[in-house]
Write a protein that holds these residues in place. Structure first.
Motif, PDB file in Angstrom:
ATOM      1  N   LYS A 149       0.846  -1.178   0.000  1.00  0.00           N
ATOM      2  CA  LYS A 149       0.000   0.000   0.000  1.00  0.00           C
ATOM      3  C   LYS A 149       0.882   1.228   0.000  1.00  0.00           C
ATOM      4  O   LYS A 149       1.868   1.289   0.713  1.00  0.00           O
ATOM      5  CB  LYS A 149      -0.909   0.020   1.219  1.00  0.00           C
ATOM      6  N   VAL A 150       0.480   2.190  -0.820  1.00  0.00           N
ATOM      7  CA  VAL A 150       1.218   3.443  -0.892  1.00  0.00           C
ATOM      8  C   VAL A 150       0.249   4.577  -0.574  1.00  0.00           C
ATOM      9  O   VAL A 150      -0.732   4.782  -1.292  1.00  0.00           O
ATOM     10  CB  VAL A 150       1.821   3.658  -2.301  1.00  0.00           C
ATOM     11  N   ILE A 151       0.510   5.266   0.521  1.00  0.00           N
ATOM     12  CA  ILE A 151      -0.285   6.442   0.866  1.00  0.00           C
ATOM     13  C   ILE A 151       0.516   7.646   0.419  1.00  0.00           C
ATOM     14  O   ILE A 151       1.648   7.856   0.861  1.00  0.00           O
ATOM     15  CB  ILE A 151      -0.596   6.497   2.368  1.00  0.00           C
ATOM     16  N   VAL A 152      -0.065   8.422  -0.492  1.00  0.00           N
ATOM     17  CA  VAL A 152       0.656   9.500  -1.155  1.00  0.00           C
ATOM     18  C   VAL A 152       0.306  10.848  -0.516  1.00  0.00           C
ATOM     19  O   VAL A 152      -0.869  11.156  -0.301  1.00  0.00           O
ATOM     20  CB  VAL A 152       0.309   9.522  -2.664  1.00  0.00           C
ATOM     21  N   ASP A 153       1.332  11.649  -0.246  1.00  0.00           N
ATOM     22  CA  ASP A 153       1.143  12.999   0.276  1.00  0.00           C
ATOM     23  C   ASP A 153       1.101  13.973  -0.897  1.00  0.00           C
ATOM     24  O   ASP A 153       2.139  14.390  -1.413  1.00  0.00           O
ATOM     25  CB  ASP A 153       2.279  13.354   1.229  1.00  0.00           C
ATOM     26  N   SER A 154      -0.098  14.317  -1.310  1.00  0.00           N
ATOM     27  CA  SER A 154      -0.278  15.223  -2.456  1.00  0.00           C
ATOM     28  C   SER A 154      -0.505  16.663  -2.005  1.00  0.00           C
ATOM     29  O   SER A 154      -1.123  17.446  -2.711  1.00  0.00           O
ATOM     30  CB  SER A 154      -1.472  14.757  -3.303  1.00  0.00           C
ATOM     31  N   SER A 155       0.011  17.021  -0.842  1.00  0.00           N
ATOM     32  CA  SER A 155      -0.290  18.332  -0.276  1.00  0.00           C
ATOM     33  C   SER A 155       0.495  19.484  -0.882  1.00  0.00           C
ATOM     34  O   SER A 155       0.082  20.638  -0.753  1.00  0.00           O
ATOM     35  CB  SER A 155      -0.079  18.310   1.240  1.00  0.00           C
ATOM     36  N   SER A 156       1.627  19.202  -1.560  1.00  0.00           N
ATOM     37  CA  SER A 156       2.426  20.330  -2.029  1.00  0.00           C
ATOM     38  C   SER A 156       2.974  20.218  -3.445  1.00  0.00           C
ATOM     39  O   SER A 156       3.492  21.198  -3.972  1.00  0.00           O
ATOM     40  CB  SER A 156       3.591  20.562  -1.062  1.00  0.00           C
ATOM     41  N   SER A 157       2.899  19.042  -4.065  1.00  0.00           N
ATOM     42  CA  SER A 157       3.407  18.928  -5.434  1.00  0.00           C
ATOM     43  C   SER A 157       2.855  17.668  -6.096  1.00  0.00           C
ATOM     44  O   SER A 157       2.458  16.714  -5.425  1.00  0.00           O
ATOM     45  CB  SER A 157       4.936  18.875  -5.455  1.00  0.00           C
ATOM     46  N   ALA A 158       2.836  17.688  -7.425  1.00  0.00           N
ATOM     47  CA  ALA A 158       2.435  16.502  -8.185  1.00  0.00           C
ATOM     48  C   ALA A 158       3.497  15.425  -7.991  1.00  0.00           C
ATOM     49  O   ALA A 158       4.676  15.726  -7.822  1.00  0.00           O
ATOM     50  CB  ALA A 158       2.291  16.854  -9.656  1.00  0.00           C
TER      51      ALA A 158
END
Length: 80
Positions: A1-10
């Motif tokens: 599982k990959v939880i992605v932090d999309s808070s500041s950039s693509a």
């Protein structure tokens, strides 16, 4: 599982290069901001849903489960 932090950039997540039948990869937009900062799923030479295109997540809070089938179908989305 990959939880992605999309808070500041693509971001780009690359699928495994040599998957086997039934392998699974879960991608989750943890920050819930992929509409602004898209998450690209790099197919790494394998099809996704029978197409030779990368997959883009552009819906906030989205979660997808990719299951590998074979070289023709490639990665299949479990939920559609």
């Amino acid at each position: 599982k990959v939880i992605v932090d999309s808070s500041s950039s693509a971001l780009t997540i690359t699928l495994p290069p040599n998957p086997s039948f039934g392998d699974e990869v879960h991608i989750i937009d943890g920050a819930g901001n992929s509409e602004t900062y898209n998450i690209t799923i790099n197919r790494n030479g394998r099809n996704i849903e029978e197409t030779a295109d990368d997959f883009e997540i552009d819906v906030n809070g989205a979660a997808f489960n990719f299951v590998y089938y074979n070289s023709t179908r490639g990665w299949i989305l479990q939920e559609k």
